[in-house]
Enzyme design. Structure first.
Site, PDB file in Angstrom:
ATOM      1  N   SER A 137       0.865  -1.187   0.000  1.00  0.00           N
ATOM      2  CA  SER A 137       0.000   0.000   0.000  1.00  0.00           C
ATOM      3  C   SER A 137       0.901   1.236   0.000  1.00  0.00           C
ATOM      4  CB  SER A 137      -0.861   0.001   1.275  1.00  0.00           C
ATOM      5  OG  SER A 137      -1.504   1.248   1.438  1.00  0.00           O
ATOM      6  N   TYR A 146      -0.820  -1.336  10.558  1.00  0.00           N
ATOM      7  CA  TYR A 146      -1.099  -1.669   9.145  1.00  0.00           C
ATOM      8  C   TYR A 146       0.023  -1.153   8.239  1.00  0.00           C
ATOM      9  CZ  TYR A 146      -3.524  -1.667   4.615  1.00  0.00           C
ATOM     10  OH  TYR A 146      -3.865  -1.854   3.287  1.00  0.00           O
TER      11      TYR A 146
END
Ligand SMILES: NC(=O)c1ccc[n+]([C@@H]2O[C@H](COP(=O)([O-])OP(=O)(O)OC[C@H]3O[C@@H](n4cnc5c(N)ncnc54)[C@H](OP(=O)(O)O)[C@@H]3O)[C@@H](O)[C@H]2O)c1
Length: 252
Positions: A139, A149
């Protein structure tokens, strides 16, 4: 040439888009996710439309048993896999420190331990054959300090950059795919509010997949789809960390 690809998280979003595009180009597929019904429906659809072979593996990649089942399939010498797409993922609604640590354990297993084991099995199998590709769906969050994350995705970026160099000699290309906001089920599943994300920041899953496969053919270790996110990612890697953290706090 990719004859068989294994895609994790193939029942929705970016993984489903990978499955559709690969099937369209005549690639046989092994699709992995937890929901057997959705997997079987997608397999039938792709078989009917494109005439490719599609296997399904029901596996929870946050579990040791689920990871082992998929790694075993990647290691089968008689049925080689040419492309692994480590895509399955999810996020928690809260920030690390406020969430349940058992949920954080599952996130670590899904976002790091699963791709690590599957990459290990794929590299061992592909290096014996002298060719292969691995796409690790990370990401743009990997370039920003923003909780667990982001840290998990940064791990994927770092190891992909290294592995792409390390295994180039044996014909293996390893890529970290770093999309920005993409319209999938991801934010809805985590219960995130995304109304304040401007329209220009949203990508289509098909756009992300097209860029990734083009960059894989070019041997690129990092793929950041679209010019706007390339600019943002470059800025995030060079701007002061406090500023990046403040801006990035808005989403995942
Ligand atoms: N959407 C974004 O804005 C965005 C941006 C950057 C990066 N990403 C990354 O892109 C990847 C794909 O996300 P997406 O946006 O396409 O999300 P999505 O639409 O929610 O799809 C997630 C997929 O992963 C599978 N999955 C979730 N947990 C799993 C588990 N424990 N074991 C096996 N499969 C599991 C889901 O299937 P089942 O529920 O059937 O298991 C589904 O097929 C993720 O790694 C995510 O971190 C997304």
């Amino acid at each position: 040439m990719t004859r068989t690809a294994l895609v994790t998280g193939a029942t929705a979003g970016i993984g489903h888009a990978f499955a559709r595009r690969l099937a369209r180009s005549g690639t046989n597929l092994i699709l992995v996710a937890r929901s057997t019904g959705r997997l079987e429906q997608i397999a039938r659809d792709l078989q009917d439309r494109h005439g490719v072979d599609v296997e399904v593996i029901t596996a929870d990649l946050a579990t040791t048993e689920g990871i082992r089942r998929v790694a075993d399939r990647l290691s089968e010498a008689g049925r080689p896999v040419d492309l692994l797409v480590n895509n399955a993922g999810a996020s928690l609604a809260g920030w690390f420190g406020a969430t349940d640590i058992a949920d954080e354990d599952r996130q670590l297993d899904l976002l790091v331990r699963a791709p690590m084991h599957l990459m290990d099995a794929a590299i061992k199998s592909m290096s014996g054959r002298g060719q292969g590709g691995i796409i690790n769906v990370a990401s743009v969050a990997a370039f920003t300090p923003r909780g667990a994350y982001s840290a998990h995705k940064a791990w994927l970026v770092n190891i992909s950059q290294w592995a792409n160099l390390q295994y180039a000699d044996v014909g293996i290309t390893v890529q970290a795919l770093c999309p920005g906001f993409t319209r999938t089920e991801f934010h809805q599943r985590m219960g995130a509010q995304t109304d304040d994300v401007p329209g220009w920041m949203w990508l289509k899953a098909d756009t992300v997949v097209k860029a990734s496969l083009r960059d894989l053919r070019r041997g690129k270790a990092i793929s950041v789809p679209t010019l706007r996110y390339k600019i943002l990612a470059t800025a995030a890697r060079h701007a002061p960390v406090g500023l990046v953290a403040r801006i990035a706090k808005r989403g995942r």
